[in-house]
Design an enzyme around this catalytic site. Sequence first.
Site, PDB file in Angstrom:
ATOM      1  N   GLU A 335      -3.312  19.800  12.474  1.00  0.00           N
ATOM      2  CA  GLU A 335      -2.863  21.188  12.481  1.00  0.00           C
ATOM      3  C   GLU A 335      -1.840  21.387  13.592  1.00  0.00           C
ATOM      4  O   GLU A 335      -2.130  21.111  14.762  1.00  0.00           O
ATOM      5  CB  GLU A 335      -4.037  22.139  12.708  1.00  0.00           C
ATOM      6  CG  GLU A 335      -5.059  22.145  11.588  1.00  0.00           C
ATOM      7  CD  GLU A 335      -6.125  23.204  11.805  1.00  0.00           C
ATOM      8  OE1 GLU A 335      -6.521  23.840  10.814  1.00  0.00           O
ATOM      9  OE2 GLU A 335      -6.570  23.400  12.947  1.00  0.00           O
ATOM     10  N   CYS A 336      -0.662  21.848  13.252  1.00  0.00           N
ATOM     11  CA  CYS A 336       0.385  22.188  14.200  1.00  0.00           C
ATOM     12  C   CYS A 336       0.662  21.024  15.150  1.00  0.00           C
ATOM     13  O   CYS A 336       1.302  20.058  14.765  1.00  0.00           O
ATOM     14  CB  CYS A 336       0.028  23.470  14.956  1.00  0.00           C
ATOM     15  SG  CYS A 336       1.482  24.282  15.688  1.00  0.00           S
ATOM     16  N   GLY A 337       0.190  21.066  16.397  1.00  0.00           N
ATOM     17  CA  GLY A 337       0.421  19.964  17.310  1.00  0.00           C
ATOM     18  C   GLY A 337      -0.114  18.656  16.790  1.00  0.00           C
ATOM     19  O   GLY A 337       0.495  17.593  16.974  1.00  0.00           O
TER      20      GLY A 337
END
Length: 447
Positions: A335-337
């Site tokens: 997720e994201c990072g």
Amino acid sequence: MTAPGLIISAPASGTGKTTVTLGLARAFVRAGVAVQAFKSGPDYIDPAFHRAATGRASVNLDSWAMGAGQIGALIAAGTGAEIGADTPAELVIAEGSMGLHDGVAAPGESGTGSSADLAALTGWPVVVVIDASGQAQTAGAVALGLAAFRADIRIAGVILNRVASPRHEALLRAGIGAAGLAVLGALPRLAAIEMPERHLGLVQAEEQAGLDAILDAAADLVAGHCDLDAIRAAARACALGAAAHRPLPPPAGRIALARDEAFSFVYPHLVAGWRAAGATILPFSPLADEAPDPSAGACWLPGGYPELHAGRLAGAARFRAGLRAFAETRPVHGECGGYMAMGAGLVAKDGTRHEMAGLFALETSFAGRRMHLGYRLAELATPAPGLPARARGHEFHYATILSQPDAPLARVTDATGAAVPETGSTRILPGGGRATGSFFHLIAEAT
């Protein structure tokens, strides 16, 4: 019946409501009260500070992403010693987000994501924190406007923040009194308890040196300048029943979960739901060059600040090789990072490219900052472990996509229904494993 609760809100961001929330929570805990904190909206940083202040896990309550049944179930679980606590709570303190009535234009599962929606759903009265800098009796008009804007919420009173002098306080109290509202506290400015921030909000709780001292200072300030008895007396029981709600199923029975300074943005209710379903969580640290536990059936890489640690991640050869080997036969989701760390490369703010794990051909950059912020509705292109077919989540980052050539994970739209280009990625590995990733953080299943 759940513990009585209050919502701490404000006319806008930046008024000091987080400091007030933490100060109230720690002050009541020091007085022997079992306090359960919640966070209205999708913020994933504040709950860690809440936990530090109360000793209990704080949970997000989000009316755009969650239905009333899920919100009620999370409140019942959090207050009833089911999410990381040994005893039931005696008082609920929920921190609002942005301004009291601020939300998105189009409602989601049970509202627009505003703190006012949560107040209406739960019946919890609102304590309004007003930054009194640069105003006097006008604070009464501001408070009255907040109270009158919706008839289905109740303002319990006002805490005045950043009061300059006794004369200033007297004028403020006159304005609030003329509006027919109670002043529950008046706090002078105290820079020592203002916590540092970075581009995604507050610096994370685990990065704060001397956090306990800051929390105690906030509690001293609140206890010395607020009427704690009146604040506690204003709390009311939650109007939502403890409806049955099935948490999202875990991606596997044993989940390797990345957890360190670079990977810490995971919603507490998601992990609690996995545990409630019988899953075992196996934390590991990519920054310590640790690979996912080989006994796990799936790996989850949360978001965080990989751009601040890109050099260390690029040098973590054991982590990157171990993640690639794990992904050959089992699902890995980022997720994201975490998604960026699964890509081929990440360009830091100074323009230096750092090699990432290479599960995707994704290339991202922080050299040119551009904010991506908002709720997301994702409809998966193909099924993926741990992800519902229709998911609600939230995206907040400053990365730019340089290349995203893999197959899209989902069709992704914002809260207004407009398509966004951050579709995520999916790839089947030669050994049969599945890599998936997205810029949005999963909150709940969409109905």
